[in-house]
Write a protein that holds these residues in place. Sequence first.
Motif, PDB file in Angstrom:
ATOM      1  N   LYS A  50      61.864  19.926  27.556  1.00 56.52           N
ATOM      2  CA  LYS A  50      62.646  19.191  28.558  1.00 56.52           C
ATOM      3  C   LYS A  50      64.137  19.236  28.210  1.00 56.52           C
ATOM      4  N   THR A  51      64.422  19.064  26.927  1.00 55.00           N
ATOM      5  CA  THR A  51      65.823  19.109  26.489  1.00 55.00           C
ATOM      6  C   THR A  51      66.428  20.500  26.695  1.00 55.00           C
ATOM      7  N   ALA A  52      65.655  21.542  26.344  1.00 52.40           N
ATOM      8  CA  ALA A  52      66.179  22.912  26.386  1.00 52.40           C
ATOM      9  C   ALA A  52      66.194  23.497  27.792  1.00 52.40           C
ATOM     10  N   LYS A  53      65.151  23.201  28.578  1.00 50.17           N
ATOM     11  CA  LYS A  53      64.983  23.913  29.853  1.00 50.17           C
ATOM     12  C   LYS A  53      64.989  23.010  31.087  1.00 50.17           C
ATOM     13  N   LYS A  54      65.094  21.694  30.859  1.00 52.74           N
ATOM     14  CA  LYS A  54      65.105  20.747  31.982  1.00 52.74           C
ATOM     15  C   LYS A  54      63.826  20.828  32.813  1.00 52.74           C
ATOM     16  N   VAL A  55      62.695  20.986  32.145  1.00 49.02           N
ATOM     17  CA  VAL A  55      61.387  21.020  32.803  1.00 49.02           C
ATOM     18  C   VAL A  55      60.543  19.879  32.250  1.00 49.02           C
ATOM     19  N   GLU A  56      59.912  19.113  33.132  1.00 50.99           N
ATOM     20  CA  GLU A  56      59.053  18.001  32.734  1.00 50.99           C
ATOM     21  C   GLU A  56      57.625  18.504  32.533  1.00 50.99           C
ATOM     22  N   ILE A  57      57.029  18.175  31.383  1.00 51.65           N
ATOM     23  CA  ILE A  57      55.635  18.518  31.107  1.00 51.65           C
ATOM     24  C   ILE A  57      54.860  17.214  30.951  1.00 51.65           C
ATOM     25  N   ASP A  58      53.930  16.961  31.855  1.00 54.30           N
ATOM     26  CA  ASP A  58      53.065  15.784  31.751  1.00 54.30           C
ATOM     27  C   ASP A  58      51.733  16.233  31.158  1.00 54.30           C
ATOM     28  N   TYR A  59      51.350  15.663  30.014  1.00 53.08           N
ATOM     29  CA  TYR A  59      50.087  16.045  29.378  1.00 53.08           C
ATOM     30  C   TYR A  59      49.216  14.817  29.178  1.00 53.08           C
ATOM     31  N   VAL A  60      47.986  14.877  29.701  1.00 51.31           N
ATOM     32  CA  VAL A  60      47.025  13.783  29.586  1.00 51.31           C
ATOM     33  C   VAL A  60      45.993  14.155  28.528  1.00 51.31           C
ATOM     34  N   SER A  61      45.913  13.368  27.475  1.00 47.36           N
ATOM     35  CA  SER A  61      45.038  13.654  26.336  1.00 47.36           C
ATOM     36  C   SER A  61      43.707  12.931  26.517  1.00 47.36           C
ATOM     37  N   LYS A  62      42.692  13.664  27.047  1.00 44.67           N
ATOM     38  CA  LYS A  62      41.397  13.038  27.333  1.00 44.67           C
ATOM     39  C   LYS A  62      40.206  13.867  26.881  1.00 44.67           C
ATOM     40  N   GLY A  63      40.411  14.884  26.046  1.00 42.91           N
ATOM     41  CA  GLY A  63      39.295  15.681  25.559  1.00 42.91           C
ATOM     42  C   GLY A  63      39.201  17.033  26.252  1.00 42.91           C
ATOM     43  N   SER A  64      38.609  17.988  25.551  1.00 43.84           N
ATOM     44  CA  SER A  64      38.535  19.364  26.056  1.00 43.84           C
ATOM     45  C   SER A  64      37.743  19.471  27.353  1.00 43.84           C
ATOM     46  N   GLY A  65      36.660  18.684  27.470  1.00 45.60           N
ATOM     47  CA  GLY A  65      35.881  18.714  28.703  1.00 45.60           C
ATOM     48  C   GLY A  65      36.720  18.345  29.913  1.00 45.60           C
ATOM     49  N   TYR A  66      37.594  17.364  29.737  1.00 47.39           N
ATOM     50  CA  TYR A  66      38.512  16.960  30.797  1.00 47.39           C
ATOM     51  C   TYR A  66      39.441  18.117  31.174  1.00 47.39           C
ATOM     52  N   GLY A  67      39.944  18.830  30.167  1.00 48.54           N
ATOM     53  CA  GLY A  67      40.839  19.950  30.439  1.00 48.54           C
ATOM     54  C   GLY A  67      40.155  21.043  31.237  1.00 48.54           C
ATOM     55  N   ILE A  68      38.926  21.398  30.861  1.00 47.47           N
ATOM     56  CA  ILE A  68      38.192  22.448  31.564  1.00 47.47           C
ATOM     57  C   ILE A  68      37.876  22.022  32.991  1.00 47.47           C
ATOM     58  N   THR A  69      37.361  20.819  33.152  1.00 47.80           N
ATOM     59  CA  THR A  69      36.971  20.332  34.479  1.00 47.80           C
ATOM     60  C   THR A  69      38.163  20.239  35.429  1.00 47.80           C
ATOM     61  N   ASN A  70      39.281  19.763  34.931  1.00 48.86           N
ATOM     62  CA  ASN A  70      40.412  19.500  35.807  1.00 48.86           C
ATOM     63  C   ASN A  70      41.294  20.707  36.067  1.00 48.86           C
ATOM     64  N   VAL A  71      41.267  21.708  35.201  1.00 48.19           N
ATOM     65  CA  VAL A  71      41.946  22.945  35.573  1.00 48.19           C
ATOM     66  C   VAL A  71      41.093  23.692  36.583  1.00 48.19           C
ATOM     67  N   THR A  72      39.759  23.628  36.437  1.00 55.67           N
ATOM     68  CA  THR A  72      38.867  24.279  37.397  1.00 55.67           C
ATOM     69  C   THR A  72      39.020  23.676  38.788  1.00 55.67           C
ATOM     70  N   SER A  73      39.129  22.352  38.847  1.00 55.10           N
ATOM     71  CA  SER A  73      39.266  21.670  40.142  1.00 55.10           C
ATOM     72  C   SER A  73      40.706  21.688  40.662  1.00 55.10           C
ATOM     73  N   LYS A  74      41.603  22.274  39.894  1.00 57.78           N
ATOM     74  CA  LYS A  74      43.017  22.394  40.255  1.00 57.78           C
ATOM     75  C   LYS A  74      43.729  21.046  40.322  1.00 57.78           C
ATOM     76  N   ASN A  75      43.214  20.080  39.574  1.00 57.22           N
ATOM     77  CA  ASN A  75      43.928  18.815  39.436  1.00 57.22           C
ATOM     78  C   ASN A  75      45.019  18.903  38.377  1.00 57.22           C
ATOM     79  N   LEU A  76      44.958  19.940  37.535  1.00 54.03           N
ATOM     80  CA  LEU A  76      45.976  20.199  36.514  1.00 54.03           C
ATOM     81  C   LEU A  76      46.521  21.607  36.703  1.00 54.03           C
ATOM     82  N   ASP A  77      47.786  21.803  36.331  1.00 58.24           N
ATOM     83  CA  ASP A  77      48.357  23.148  36.365  1.00 58.24           C
ATOM     84  C   ASP A  77      47.833  24.008  35.226  1.00 58.24           C
ATOM     85  N   PHE A  78      47.608  23.382  34.071  1.00 59.90           N
ATOM     86  CA  PHE A  78      46.947  24.071  32.965  1.00 59.90           C
ATOM     87  C   PHE A  78      46.118  23.050  32.196  1.00 59.90           C
ATOM     88  N   GLY A  79      45.037  23.517  31.614  1.00 58.87           N
ATOM     89  CA  GLY A  79      44.205  22.656  30.785  1.00 58.87           C
ATOM     90  C   GLY A  79      44.217  23.134  29.356  1.00 58.87           C
TER      91      GLY A  79
END
Length: 355
Positions: A50-79
């Motif tokens: 954010k400091t270097a590139k002025k880009v906001e990264i929101d990361y939700v820490s809820k476990g790997s299963g959450y990452g796989i499920t929500n990138v598949t459903s397109k609720n996240l940009d990356f998991g």
Amino acid sequence: MLNRLSLPTLALLAALTGGCGPKSGGAPRISGGGATFVDPIMQRWSGEYKTAKKVEIDYVSKGSGYGITNVTSKNLDFGCSDAPMNAKEVEAAKAAGGEVVHVPVTVGAVAVVYNLPAAKNLTLTGEVLADIYLRKVVKWNDPAILKLNPAADAAALDADITPVARAESSGTSSIFTEYLGKRSPEFAKAVGASKSPKWPAAGVLGKEGNDGVAGHVKDAAGTIGYVELAYAKKNNIPFATLVNKAGKPVAPDAAGVTAAVGAAMKVKQEKEPYALHPLAFSFTDADGDAAYPIVGASYAMLFKKQPREKGEVIVAFLKWVVADGQKFATELDYAPLPADLTKRAEEVLGTVTFE
């Protein structure tokens, strides 16, 4: 009333309220989530980027299963997941949006933490750990533990063992159970390697996230658990030295992780899920005197086809993570990606297309 307002007045109201849509010229914002393993360094990356590139990264820490499920459903940009997608998960993603690429973003040790005031320096093996989680070893003064720790006071260790595991679908659980299965055929048959292992019916306590396991072990005497090393150090919890495949006692540190990664990358990956992804590796129980035996990677996952405006921002961030972002690894108790793995990760990210 509204229809009687003049055009200049309406224009003034719009300027003051900012309208209903996103602010023009605002900072780009992308969403990620999943593995708790990577969360400490992901938060650092987010702040630095954010400091270097002025880009906001929101990361939700809820476990790997959450990452796989929500990138598949397109609720996240990356998991993010510490366990690569298996065949079933790959097919679900293809049906939802096409091919998903996996890029390793960090590697680190899974530490075996414990709360045992009578033993500040504990040595364990994978076989003994497997028996603890199978509930075959239930006392700290079990002969198998005393044999590994001959200086320990057997009377002082006369206490019950309470093993703690992750309650949710977890890549850290996948790494840990994969290792135990390699050291114990009985564990491999009864539990196996899984993000959501089926523990024995009684005696294994579940807690949410690396922080949940670490917090419980810190507060409850007699407990043992597994967490990414940063969580052990942050909470000042003792962690065990483990006897590795070569029979050498090794602590969970950056040198042990680097040795394990170097050895594992020389081995052709022939088993699912690693064989399904060109940059996925099993780093557990690696060869070599210096290799720490419970090592894993966190993988960023994203669809290979991306919308142009958002996709270019995601890929630029991940290219920064696997290169410049690695300089923060050691201070946060991870190990930097090897140069060859960084190069290959950049190449994979270069295959992402924008529509």
